[in-house]
Design a protein around this motif. Structure first.
Motif, PDB file in Angstrom:
ATOM      1  N   ALA A  66      27.359  45.192  55.573  1.00  0.00           N
ATOM      2  CA  ALA A  66      26.192  44.361  55.166  1.00  0.00           C
ATOM      3  C   ALA A  66      25.461  44.968  53.901  1.00  0.00           C
ATOM      4  CB  ALA A  66      25.255  44.812  56.422  1.00  0.00           C
ATOM      5  N   ASP A  67      25.313  46.241  53.458  1.00  0.00           N
ATOM      6  CA  ASP A  67      24.623  46.500  52.270  1.00  0.00           C
ATOM      7  C   ASP A  67      25.617  46.896  51.122  1.00  0.00           C
ATOM      8  OD1 ASP A  67      26.099  48.755  53.597  1.00  0.00           O
ATOM      9  OD2 ASP A  67      24.471  50.346  53.170  1.00  0.00           O
ATOM     10  N   SER A  68      26.642  46.275  51.160  1.00  0.00           N
ATOM     11  CA  SER A  68      27.813  46.377  49.945  1.00  0.00           C
ATOM     12  C   SER A  68      27.059  45.682  48.759  1.00  0.00           C
ATOM     13  CB  SER A  68      28.946  45.699  50.140  1.00  0.00           C
ATOM     14  OG  SER A  68      29.137  44.441  50.258  1.00  0.00           O
ATOM     15  N   GLN A  72      25.089  41.951  48.994  1.00  0.00           N
ATOM     16  CA  GLN A  72      23.683  42.068  48.273  1.00  0.00           C
ATOM     17  C   GLN A  72      23.222  41.122  47.116  1.00  0.00           C
ATOM     18  OE1 GLN A  72      22.319  46.118  47.803  1.00  0.00           O
ATOM     19  NE2 GLN A  72      22.278  46.417  49.652  1.00  0.00           N
ATOM     20  N   GLN A  82      21.198  34.375  52.110  1.00  0.00           N
ATOM     21  CA  GLN A  82      20.897  35.552  52.566  1.00  0.00           C
ATOM     22  C   GLN A  82      21.202  35.546  54.154  1.00  0.00           C
ATOM     23  OE1 GLN A  82      17.300  37.438  51.747  1.00  0.00           O
ATOM     24  NE2 GLN A  82      17.975  39.594  52.318  1.00  0.00           N
ATOM     25  N   ARG A  86      24.132  37.377  56.117  1.00  0.00           N
ATOM     26  CA  ARG A  86      23.966  38.302  57.168  1.00  0.00           C
ATOM     27  C   ARG A  86      24.637  37.943  58.529  1.00  0.00           C
ATOM     28  NH1 ARG A  86      21.924  42.347  54.610  1.00  0.00           N
ATOM     29  NH2 ARG A  86      20.228  42.270  53.256  1.00  0.00           N
TER      30      ARG A  86
END
Lengths: 331, 308
Positions: A66-68, A72, A82, A86
């Motif tokens: 998710a935070d790659s 992003q 977004q 997600r």
């Protein structure tokens, strides 16, 4: 005449076994092939494609984090996107058999088939070094007088072709799988992508064995290098010309192309249509898009033939084996 | 004496063409020459001996074993084929090293053996870095001989090894072969240059039209020929007197007098009894002898008689 001592007084040192002698044939053949700069370029190109495949696998893997950077970056493009990204990554994370297994199977199907022409080029470049030069220089007579049988000679020469195909096909594919999953966000990628590796290895066995036998047979056709290389290229290109003809008239004509048969073997082993069906039926949003764009493949190369490719491949291999046997038999 | 090669009813056919036709023979130890015109079956026999062919019929034992598809036996045999058989894109040392390993030698010894053999066949070291395709025919012939000797074979089979060599090269190769034979290597060598074979070998096997016509030493071959007439040429001060004495003794089959060159050529009926009486007859004639030659004792003459 005085009686002579005819007791055996051969080499007094250590004797090497038969596999060692076969290995010598393989090493000598590989060295000779790799002296050709085009072969070295080809090997380099194939390993460069490995980097590309690893990059693709890395990027795909990043979708599941998710935070790659990729997620992003995609999210910053559009606030609505977004939410979708997600949700999508969360779904993919919960369905690794599809997000990893199916995707990698499709990716390796494409990679393996894209590397197929390089495997054919490898054989085309190796053909003079397999049997043709031994026939033209007649060195095959000297090799036959050494402590190896014709089977050992054949095994050694097959080893040359298999070695080269390992450098230009199997090695890049297997390395891409290993390094790509090594760089993945989770160790479980190795497990979920096992089918992609298994299918790649299965196709590798079929492709490498077939091309080795075909290469040996074509190489043994004539002592003239240009004739043997020309014959292989002619078989390749003329065979491929039958594929569109077969699509228009008699379907069996398509099987005169050994590349078509290998492509069909890849389709049969990887079964990408099954993966696409899975994606259509199970992946949210993307599945809808795939359903809407559902259509038959444009190219006969991508369409599963009702006839299996195996009889045609076996027939090609049988003819090549017969030629090799006859031409390397001392006369 | 244990034969090195033992053939019984051996035949080799190429389709409808006959290579060897039901031949039975033995080849003993030492240096043996294979004699025969083109198409006699020499190369066929050599290829059978070295396991290149499976006989169409009959049996063949080499060093007590069947040579066909027998790598264990091939380790004991060195073979130098007739035609061009060197890969042009290889350098001699790596190529010979590879062949040494094919014969079972470990890699650590293979290179050293290759270099030793190239020295032995007197291939100058300054040519070792060149590819075999750049070599002269004589140099290639030396490399071919080196590969045959590489693994210290017990039995060496050479098909026209002198081809393409200059006279000095032939002498050197003959010396190597004699040296190898003296060290206990058994050698079969074929050549169409009979004078060279004669100088090299003690025993011969004569082939013609796929058949073995005769085998043995020169003397044995000569005695085997029916109606053999020994032919001599004597240069002396009174050839007529010598002719009369020989005629009176009843040993002549025919003669030819060349008074201008003081030469008498004659054929004798029974060489063995003639040679027993020869010195006595010379003494009786009281001629002064300058030169005596026996032309038809050469291998060429014997070969012509045998194949006639």
């Amino acid at each position: 005449m005085a009686l002579r001592d005819i007791s055996y007084r051969h080499w007094q040192g250590r004797h090497e076994g038969i596999w060692h002698r076969r290995r010598v044939i393989v090493e000598a053949g590989l060295q000779a092939c790799l002296q050709n700069r085009w072969m070295r370029y080809l090997v380099s190109f194939c390993w460069l494609t490995t980097l590309v495949q690893v990059s693709v696998l890395f990027a795909v893997g990043q979708f599941l984090v998710a935070d790659s950077i990729i997620v992003q970056w995609a999210a910053h493009l559009n606030p609505q996107l977004q939410t979708f990204v997600r949700g999508f990554t969360a779904w993919l994370d919960q369905h690794p058999e599809i997000s990893v297994g199916t995707v990698q199977n499709l990716l390796f199907y494409r990679y393996a088939t894209l590397l197929m022409p390089t495997a054919l080029l490898t054989v085309a470049l190796a053909i003079p070094h397999l049997v043709s030069r031994d026939l033209s220089s007649n060195a095959i007579v000297i090799y036959a007088s050494k402590a190896v049988t014709r089977l050992d000679y054949a095994i050694g020469k097959a080893g040359v072709a298999l070695g080269l195909l390992s450098l230009t096909w199997l090695g890049p594919v297997a390395t891409a799988w290993f390094v790509g999953n090594l760089l993945a966000p989770d160790w479980s990628f190795f497990w979920h992508s096992r089918h992609a590796l298994g299918h790649s290895l299965a196709l590798g066995i079929v492709l490498m064995l077939f091309l080795t036998v075909l290469g040996l047979g074509v190489s043994a056709v004539s002592p003239r290098e240009k004739a043997t290389v020309g014959l292989f290229v002619a078989l390749w290109l003329v065979g491929n010309a039958f594929v569109p003809l077969g699509a228009l008239s008699q379907p069996w004509l398509k099987h005169l192309s050994f590349q078509y048969n290998l492509s069909q073997a890849a389709l049969a082993i990887f079964q990408p249509d099954r993966d696409l069906a899975t994606a259509r039926d199970q992946v949210p949003v993307l599945g809808d898009m795939l359903r809407r764009s559902r259509r038959r493949p444009d190219s006969p190369w991508l369409e599963r033939s009702p006839q299996k490719p195996w009889p045609a491949l076996i027939a090609f291999a049988a003819v090549a084996t017969t030629i090799f046997q006859r031409r390397t038999r001392p006369e | 004496m244990t034969p090195i090669v033992h053939a019984t009813g051996l035949s080799q056919w190429y389709g409808i063409v006959m290579g060897l036709n039901n031949v039975s023979f033995e080849i003993g130890p030492g240096l043996v020459g294979l004699v025969g015109p083109n198409g006699a079956g020499k190369s066929t026999l050599i290829q059978l001996i070295t396991g290149q062919f499976r006989p169409s019929s009959g049996s063949l034992r080499v060093l007590g074993e069947n040579p066909w598809n027998n790598p264990r036996l091939l380790r004991r045999i060195g073979y130098c084929p007739e035609g061009e058989s060197l890969p042009p894109d290889h350098q001699p040392v790596p190529w010979l090293s590879g062949l040494a390993i094919l014969s079972g030698l470990p890699p650590s010894d293979a290179r050293q053996r290759a270099e030793t053999l190239l020295d032995r066949v007197r291939l100058p070291r300054e040519h070792w870095h060149k590819r075999l395709g750049q070599y002269s025919k004589g140099m290639r012939q030396r490399v071919k001989l080196a590969q045959a000797l590489l693994h210290q074979p017990e039995f060496l089979v050479l098909d026209e090894p002198m081809n393409g060599l200059d006279p000095l090269g032939r002498q050197e190769i003959a010396h190597i072969l004699k040296e190898s034979a003296a060290q206990g290597t058994h050698i079969v060598v074929s050549s169409h240059i009979l004078a060279e074979l004669e100088a090299l070998c003690r025993e011969f096997l004569i082939l013609h039209w796929g058949r073995v016509l005769a085998s043995g030493s020169r003397d044995e071959l000569r005695t085997d020929v029916p109606n053999w007439a020994e032919q001599l040429q004597v240069r002396c001060d009174q050839p007529e007197t010598l002719a009369r004495v020989l005629f009176d003794a009843g040993v002549l089959l025919g003669f030819d007098l060349d008074a201008d060159h003081e030469t008498l050529r004659f054929r004798v009926r029974d060489p063995e009894s003639f040679y027993r009486r020869w010195l006595g007859l010379l003494e009786t004639s009281r001629v002064v002898v300058y030169e005596i030659r026996s032309d038809n004792r050469s291998l060429r003459q014997i070969f012509e008689k045998v194949t006639a």
